[in-house]
Design a protein around this motif. Sequence first.
Motif, PDB file in Angstrom:
ATOM      1  N   ALA A  50       0.835  -1.198   0.000  1.00 20.19           N
ATOM      2  CA  ALA A  50       0.000   0.000   0.000  1.00 20.19           C
ATOM      3  C   ALA A  50       0.873   1.253   0.000  1.00 20.19           C
ATOM      4  N   ASN A  51       0.525   2.196  -0.860  1.00 19.68           N
ATOM      5  CA  ASN A  51       1.129   3.537  -0.855  1.00 19.68           C
ATOM      6  C   ASN A  51       2.646   3.537  -1.002  1.00 19.68           C
ATOM      7  N   SER A  52       3.191   2.531  -1.671  1.00 23.72           N
ATOM      8  CA  SER A  52       4.650   2.421  -1.848  1.00 23.72           C
ATOM      9  C   SER A  52       5.389   2.430  -0.511  1.00 23.72           C
ATOM     10  N   GLY A  53       4.700   1.997   0.548  1.00 22.41           N
ATOM     11  CA  GLY A  53       5.330   1.938   1.864  1.00 22.41           C
ATOM     12  C   GLY A  53       5.437   3.277   2.559  1.00 22.41           C
ATOM     13  N   ILE A  54       4.881   4.328   1.988  1.00 21.26           N
ATOM     14  CA  ILE A  54       4.960   5.661   2.585  1.00 21.26           C
ATOM     15  C   ILE A  54       3.977   5.742   3.749  1.00 21.26           C
ATOM     16  N   ASP A  55       4.448   6.299   4.855  1.00 23.17           N
ATOM     17  CA  ASP A  55       3.655   6.241   6.086  1.00 23.17           C
ATOM     18  C   ASP A  55       3.718   7.576   6.814  1.00 23.17           C
ATOM     19  N   ARG A  56       2.618   7.903   7.500  1.00 20.47           N
ATOM     20  CA  ARG A  56       2.564   9.115   8.322  1.00 20.47           C
ATOM     21  C   ARG A  56       2.751   8.805   9.800  1.00 20.47           C
ATOM     22  N   SER A  57       2.535   7.564  10.233  1.00 25.60           N
ATOM     23  CA  SER A  57       2.508   7.249  11.662  1.00 25.60           C
ATOM     24  C   SER A  57       3.913   7.223  12.264  1.00 25.60           C
ATOM     25  N   ASN A  58       3.987   7.686  13.510  1.00 27.72           N
ATOM     26  CA  ASN A  58       5.224   7.621  14.297  1.00 27.72           C
ATOM     27  C   ASN A  58       6.429   8.253  13.593  1.00 27.72           C
ATOM     28  N   THR A  59       6.185   9.329  12.850  1.00 28.26           N
ATOM     29  CA  THR A  59       7.317  10.017  12.236  1.00 28.26           C
ATOM     30  C   THR A  59       7.986  10.980  13.211  1.00 28.26           C
ATOM     31  N   GLY A  60       7.242  11.398  14.245  1.00 29.08           N
ATOM     32  CA  GLY A  60       7.798  12.334  15.210  1.00 29.08           C
ATOM     33  C   GLY A  60       7.952  13.736  14.654  1.00 29.08           C
ATOM     34  N   SER A  61       7.280  14.036  13.523  1.00 30.10           N
ATOM     35  CA  SER A  61       7.514  15.319  12.855  1.00 30.10           C
ATOM     36  C   SER A  61       6.250  16.038  12.421  1.00 30.10           C
ATOM     37  N   GLY A  62       5.098  15.594  12.877  1.00 31.96           N
ATOM     38  CA  GLY A  62       3.883  16.318  12.538  1.00 31.96           C
ATOM     39  C   GLY A  62       3.130  15.705  11.382  1.00 31.96           C
ATOM     40  N   GLU A  63       1.883  16.166  11.213  1.00 35.71           N
ATOM     41  CA  GLU A  63       0.946  15.572  10.262  1.00 35.71           C
ATOM     42  C   GLU A  63       1.367  15.779   8.818  1.00 35.71           C
ATOM     43  N   GLU A  64       2.096  16.837   8.518  1.00 38.84           N
ATOM     44  CA  GLU A  64       2.449  17.154   7.136  1.00 38.84           C
ATOM     45  C   GLU A  64       3.708  16.437   6.668  1.00 38.84           C
TER      46      GLU A  64
END
Length: 247
Positions: free
Chosen positions: A110-124
Motif C-alpha cells: 500500500a502507498n509504496s510503503g509511505i507512512d505518516r505514523s510515528n514520524t515524530g515530525s507532525g501531520e504534514e
Amino acid sequence: MIAIYPLSDLPEIGPGDELSVLLHDALERAGLWPPASGDVLVVTQKIVSKAEGRLVDLETVEASPEAIRLSQDVRKDARLVELVLRESASVVRAAPNVLITRHRLGHVMANSGIDRSNTGSGEEHVLLLPEDSDASAQALRSALGGALAVVISDSFGRPWRHGVVGVALGASGLPSLVDRRGELDRDGRRLEVTQIALADQIATAATLAMGEGAEGVPAVLIRGLSLPLGDVGASALVRPLEEDLFR
C-alpha cells in the motif's frame, strides 16, 4: 530456546543520527553485548528511514496532473499520491481509500510503503522506505562489527487475509530465503516446492515485541536461533513479475 529482547530505550531518531552507535549502546545497556552466535538484530524500517533522511514535508511536494487525477479516485492527498508514484514502478490497484503499488524495489504494498505514523515530525510529514533496504542492513551490520545478522522489518497486509504481519525489507548476515527443495520429509518423499522465507519469519517474530502502534519498541534482538549458512538479502523474497499468476 529462542528469546526476543526488546530495545525500548532508544531516543527519537533523526536525519544523520549514527544508528549503529545508538543500537550498540542500547544492546550494551540491556546486557546483550557482545553478540552470541545466531543473534539477529531486527530494526524497524522507520528508524532506518529516519536516520537516512527519508522524511518528506508534503508542503514541498508539487502534485503532477497524473497524481491529482489518481488522488480523486483513491480519495487521498494529491501530494501523497505524487510521492507514491515517484516511489513505485507501477500501480497495481486503485480504489477509494486504497492504492496498491509495486515499489521500485519490487515490493507490492500500500502507498509504496509511505507512512505518516510515528514520524515524530507532525501531520504534514511522511516517511519513505530506504533507498536500498538490503544495502542499509549490510551497512548497519558492518558498523556493528559484523558479529550479528540484521533484518530491517516493516508491516504488510496480505492478499485474501485480514491484518498485517511483519516482513523483511532488508537483511544481511543470514539467508533470507532457504531452499529446501530436494530434501526428504519424514516419509521419504522429496520436497518439491518448499522454500522458507526465513527473514520474514524473523521479522514477524520481532513484531510480537515491537507492536504496531505506540509501543515505542523500534528494535529487538532475537537470540537462540540456529541460522543456516549463507548471506542472501531480502530482495530474494520478492517474486519476479514473470511468476505473478494473479495479474
